[in-house]
Design an enzyme around this catalytic site. Structure first.
Site, PDB file in Angstrom:
ATOM      1  N   CYS A   7       0.997  -1.330  -0.329  1.00 54.21           N
ATOM      2  CA  CYS A   7      -0.006   0.144   0.438  1.00 54.21           C
ATOM      3  C   CYS A   7       0.759   1.494   0.114  1.00 54.21           C
ATOM      4  O   CYS A   7       2.187   1.247  -0.276  1.00 54.21           O
ATOM      5  CB  CYS A   7      -0.860   0.105   1.297  1.00 54.21           C
ATOM      6  SG  CYS A   7      -0.993   0.183   3.474  1.00 54.21           S
ATOM      7  N   ARG A  13      -4.203  -0.767   5.284  1.00 56.58           N
ATOM      8  CA  ARG A  13      -3.761  -1.509   4.326  1.00 56.58           C
ATOM      9  C   ARG A  13      -3.475  -2.761   4.255  1.00 56.58           C
ATOM     10  O   ARG A  13      -3.870  -3.919   4.554  1.00 56.58           O
ATOM     11  CB  ARG A  13      -4.585  -1.056   2.526  1.00 56.58           C
ATOM     12  CG  ARG A  13      -5.744   0.085   3.030  1.00 56.58           C
ATOM     13  CD  ARG A  13      -6.251   0.669   1.928  1.00 56.58           C
ATOM     14  NE  ARG A  13      -5.031   1.311   1.634  1.00 56.58           N
ATOM     15  CZ  ARG A  13      -5.264   2.467   0.179  1.00 56.58           C
ATOM     16  NH1 ARG A  13      -6.054   2.399  -0.649  1.00 56.58           N
ATOM     17  NH2 ARG A  13      -4.376   3.339   0.566  1.00 56.58           N
ATOM     18  N   ASP A 166      -9.566   3.511   0.911  1.00 55.02           N
ATOM     19  CA  ASP A 166      -8.268   3.734   2.099  1.00 55.02           C
ATOM     20  C   ASP A 166      -8.912   4.616   2.958  1.00 55.02           C
ATOM     21  O   ASP A 166      -9.822   5.491   3.242  1.00 55.02           O
ATOM     22  CB  ASP A 166      -7.602   4.872   1.162  1.00 55.02           C
ATOM     23  CG  ASP A 166      -6.490   5.319   2.420  1.00 55.02           C
ATOM     24  OD1 ASP A 166      -6.085   4.763   3.536  1.00 55.02           O
ATOM     25  OD2 ASP A 166      -5.540   6.283   1.605  1.00 55.02           O
TER      26      ASP A 166
END
Length: 197
Positions: A7, A13, A166
Site C-alpha cells: 500500500c 491496508r 483507503d
C-alpha cells in the site's frame, strides 16, 4: 508461496492484509511494504483496534518496498491501481507477478494473459522506437502502439473497480469496512491459489 502486500505507507491496508492472511494459516509466507513507507512505524491506532476486535494478531513495523522484497515475492498484490503503477514505474521486471489484490482474484486468467501480451507488445514497440531514435521519441510510441493501447483500454474498461478502500485518517467504522473488504478478497485469494497449488 511468498506473497507481498503493498500500500502507500504500510501502516493500514497492507499490514492488515498481511495479518489476515497469516491468521488464516494457509501455508503462505507473507510480508507487507509501502510504496512511500518509512522504516519501523507501527500499525495505525485504528487498524490495531480493528485487528484486536477481530482477534487477529499483528506485531507490525512498516518497511518500504525494496528490490529484495520484490525478488522474494512469488506474488505482489497492491491495494490500488496507483500502487501497482507506481511500482511498475519504480521497479521494472516484476510485471508478471504484479497485480492489485482485487484484480488478481476477480479477473479470469485468459483476460490477464491477453492484457500481459498487449502490454509486452506496447513495451517492445516503445523500446524499438527508442533505439531507432536514440531515446528521443516523445509520444511517437503511442501512435506506433495505437491498436494495442485501444484494446488495453477496452479490456480495462470492462474490469471491476480494483481498489481497496483507503481508511487513512478516517473514523474506526471505515477501518472496519476496510477490514471486511480485505477479508472478503483474501478468502477469494486463498481459494484461487489453492486451485493453482
Amino acid at each position: 508461496m511468498n506473497i507481498l502486500f503493498v500500500c502507500t505507507g504500510n501502516t493500514c491496508r497492507s499490514p492488515m492484509a498481511e495479518a489476515i492472511l497469516k491468521d488464516k494459516n494457509e501455508g503462505f509466507d507473507v510480508q507487507s511494504a509501502g510504496v512511500f513507507a518509512g522504516e519501523g512505524h507501527p500499525l495505525s491506532a485504528q487498524a490495531r483496534e480493528v485487528m484486536e476486535e477481530e482477534d487477529v494478531e499483528t506485531d507490525h513495523h512498516s518497511q518500504p518496498v525494496t528490490p529484495e522484497l520484490l525478488e522474494w515475492a512469488d506474488l505482489i498484490l497492491t491495494m490500488t491501481e496507483r500502487h501497482k503503477q507506481a511500482l511498475a514505474m519504480q521497479q521494472s521486471g516484476y510485471e508478471e507477478k504484479l497485480f492489485t489484490l482485487k484484480e488478481y482474484v476477480l479477473i479470469s486468467d485468459e483476460k490477464w494473459e491477453r492484457l500481459k501480451s498487449l502490454y509486452s507488445r506496447v513495451e517492445e514497440k516503445r523500446n524499438c522506437l527508442s533505439q531507432e531514435h536514440e531515446g528521443d521519441i516523445g509520444d511517437k510510441w503511442r501512435e506506433e502502439a495505437r491498436e494495442e493501447l485501444e484494446e488495453i483500454e477496452e479490456i480495462e474498461a470492462s474490469l471491476p473497480d480494483v481498489n481497496i478502500m483507503d481508511p487513512f485518517g478516517a473514523d474506526i467504522d471505515i477501518y472496519r469496512k476496510t477490514y471486511r473488504e480485505l477479508l472478503e478478497y483474501i478468502e477469494l485469494l486463498i481459494g484461487k491459489t489453492d486451485e493453482k497449488r
